[in-house]
Design an enzyme around this catalytic site. Structure first.
Site, short mmCIF file in Angstrom:
data_model
loop_
_atom_site.label_atom_id
_atom_site.label_comp_id
_atom_site.label_asym_id
_atom_site.label_seq_id
_atom_site.Cartn_x
_atom_site.Cartn_y
_atom_site.Cartn_z
N CYS A 152 30.44 38.03 45.32
CA CYS A 152 29.99 36.88 44.54
C CYS A 152 30.87 35.66 44.75
O CYS A 152 30.44 34.53 44.54
CB CYS A 152 29.92 37.24 43.06
SG CYS A 152 31.50 37.75 42.34
N ARG A 165 32.94 35.18 47.70
CA ARG A 165 33.30 34.89 49.10
C ARG A 165 32.31 35.56 50.04
O ARG A 165 31.71 36.60 49.71
CB ARG A 165 34.71 35.38 49.42
CG ARG A 165 34.85 36.89 49.52
CD ARG A 165 36.28 37.31 49.88
NE ARG A 165 37.18 36.93 48.80
CZ ARG A 165 38.13 36.01 48.94
NH1 ARG A 165 38.33 35.42 50.09
NH2 ARG A 165 38.90 35.70 47.92
N GLU A 178 42.80 41.23 41.05
CA GLU A 178 41.69 42.07 40.57
C GLU A 178 41.43 43.18 41.60
O GLU A 178 41.46 42.96 42.81
CB GLU A 178 40.45 41.21 40.31
CG GLU A 178 39.92 40.44 41.52
CD GLU A 178 38.79 41.18 42.21
OE1 GLU A 178 38.43 42.28 41.76
OE2 GLU A 178 38.28 40.66 43.20
N GLN A 220 38.65 45.11 42.14
CA GLN A 220 37.32 45.35 42.67
C GLN A 220 37.17 44.90 44.11
O GLN A 220 36.40 45.48 44.88
CB GLN A 220 36.26 44.64 41.81
CG GLN A 220 36.03 45.26 40.46
CD GLN A 220 37.16 44.94 39.49
OE1 GLN A 220 37.72 43.85 39.55
NE2 GLN A 220 37.48 45.88 38.61
N GLN A 276 35.06 46.26 47.66
CA GLN A 276 34.08 45.42 48.36
C GLN A 276 34.46 45.25 49.83
O GLN A 276 33.58 45.23 50.71
CB GLN A 276 33.97 44.07 47.65
CG GLN A 276 33.36 44.19 46.26
CD GLN A 276 33.60 42.95 45.40
OE1 GLN A 276 34.58 42.23 45.58
NE2 GLN A 276 32.70 42.71 44.46
N ALA A 331 24.03 48.22 37.17
CA ALA A 331 24.84 49.41 36.90
C ALA A 331 25.92 49.58 37.96
O ALA A 331 26.40 50.68 38.19
CB ALA A 331 23.95 50.65 36.82
N GLY A 332 26.29 48.48 38.60
CA GLY A 332 27.32 48.53 39.62
C GLY A 332 28.72 48.53 39.02
O GLY A 332 28.91 48.67 37.81
N THR A 347 30.99 46.16 38.59
CA THR A 347 31.32 45.10 37.62
C THR A 347 30.73 45.42 36.25
O THR A 347 31.41 45.29 35.22
CB THR A 347 30.80 43.74 38.12
OG1 THR A 347 31.43 43.44 39.36
CG2 THR A 347 31.15 42.65 37.12
#
Length: 449
Positions: A50, A52, A115, A117, A121, A191-192, A194
């Site tokens: 979201c 980059r 962060e 996450q 990714q 439901a990912g 994040t």
């Protein structure tokens, strides 16, 4: 092989631009197929989140023409003006590209410093490149280094100690809008990873109820079971809106999943009790016009900056430590890459030596088959092979010395001389040099060949 990184992120591009040039999972197969057919591009990894979208390339060169060709393809793929994209792009090559990937993987280049996450990714981008046969040895080695670096930074620093993420920022903002979250209900769309974090933060904040909507309802049911919520399908979202005080959405849908009409209907049922909404998705899940409605407080990922900044102060010292680790890892990667770069020269040198060995061995076997004295055959074999292996090197060293190429002489000393053996040699009485030690007699040369 030269490394090249081209990318845009939350610092260089607006949300609209980031949405326009991102790659959905469904687009990746064709994108990789197109990308690696560009002139000079031999391997590629696409990292698209979201905040980059980045292209990591193994290319023959990083000429201006090659870079322009990739940017033109990227813009054309998404049907946008080339200059609009070019104005937002940053570019790194070689060592700077390696450092950038390591910083990204560690969360040091994220909107939310540290962060976690982003590492998942980046790994997802790496796995997609593997799946679509776009990953080569150069990028494979680089990404493995980046993953190991991220693990070390997480272990050795406090970069991830404070619960700072887009998910945490969204829940924190909800807590500011509503005095008591325990009297509120939340509707989470997606439901990912994040949304999983959002659900856990909301549960910890004591929210009254959680509804989880997802296209694949089984995934929603799994998450709902973990947080004590209720699972529904996406088609049930309009009905669920009427009982939601908080709506947070993060799906991979290419089109909005929540429109102005559905929200207006929900507000009428709620008798205009306000709804707090956060759209974390890129592309956006909630139509921007929803924010124009009275009693709706709609925020995007860019609106979370202030909250995120408040939570960063505890991570700044850890980030400095992380940069020190990253620099050491970049130096190690660069050293190993140089070692791999010598591989072809080493292979050629070994093939040359092996050719000489095979020829000398064949000649010695022929002498033994003729019944010659084995001891004499072995003596000649060792002498011939030693002379043949050293002849070319010795001749080139003499030439370099005669031309005052001390750099070559010094390099040869470092490469060819064993320190312990040289010390032992210097401790022995000097003996006159045998003429045969740096050349091969005509008869021996004919015998070897």
């Amino acid at each position: 092989m030269t490394l090249l990184t081209l990318g845009i992120n939350h610092r260089t591009a607006s949300l609209d631009m980031r949405e326009a040039v991102s790659f959905s999972p469904e687009q990746l197969e064709q994108a990789y197929a197109d990308l690696i057919t560009l002139a000079g591009v031999d391997e590629a990894v696409i990292v698209s989140t979201c905040n980059r979208t980045e292209l990591y390339l193994g290319a023959e060169s990083v000429s201006e023409a090659a870079v322009a060709q990739v940017i033109e393809w990227w813009a054309s793929y998404h049907n946008i003006a080339v200059q609009s994209l070019a104005d937002c792009i940053y570019q790194f090559s070689a060592e700077q590209a390696a450092r950038h990937l390591m910083r990204v993987s560690c969360g040091l280049d994220s909107m939310v410093l540290g962060e976690p996450q982003i590492l998942g990714q980046v790994k997802s981008g790496y796995q997609s490149a593997q799946r679509y046969a776009a990953l080569g040895s150069t990028l494979d080695a680089l990404f493995q280094f980046a993953f190991a670096t991220a693990k070390q930074v997480r272990t050795d620093t406090g970069i991830g100690e404070n619960p700072v993420s887009v998910a945490y920022a969204a829940v924190s903002l909800a807590g500011r809008i509503f005095d008591n979250l325990a009297r509120s209900r939340a509707l989470l769309i997606g439901a990912g990873e994040t949304i999983e974090l959002v659900a856990r933060h909301l549960k910890e904040a004591g929210i009254q109820g959680i509804i989880i909507a997802n296209r694949t309802q089984s995934r929603a049911e799994t998450l709902a079971a973990e947080v004590g919520g209720v699972a529904i399908g996406l088609e049930e979202v309009p009905q669920a809106l009427s009982c939601a005080d908080v709506v947070i959405s993060s799906t991979a849908s290419p089109l909005p999943v929540l429109g102005k009409g559905a929200v207006e209907s929900a507000l009428r049922v709620r008798r205009h009790r306000p709804i707090f909404m956060v759209d974390i998705a890129v592309p956006r899940d909630i139509e921007p016009e929803v924010g124009d409605l009275d009693d709706i407080f709609l925020y995007s990922v860019d609106d979370l900056n202030d909250i995120i900044e408040e939570s960063l102060r505890g991570r700044e010292a850890a980030a400095a430590e992380a940069d020190t680790i990253i620099q050491a890892r970049v130096d190690e990667w660069r050293r190993k890459r140089r070692e791999r770069g010598a591989g072809e020269l080493i292979r050629r040198h070994r093939r040359q030596a092996e050719g000489l060995r095979q020829a000398a061995e064949a000649h010695a076997i022929a002498q033994l088959e003729r019944g010659e004295d084995p001891h004499e055959v072995v003596r000649r074999l060792s002498n011939q092979l030693t002379n043949k292996l050293l002849h070319g090197t010795t001749a080139r060293l003499r030439k370099a010395s005669g031309e005052n190429r001390q750099d070559i002489v010094d390099a040869a000393a470092a490469l060819l001389l064993d320190g312990e053996s040289e010390t032992q040699h210097n401790s022995r009485p000097h003996q006159p040099e045998t003429p045969a030690s740096d050349s091969v007699s005509a008869s021996e040369s004919r015998q070897v060949h």
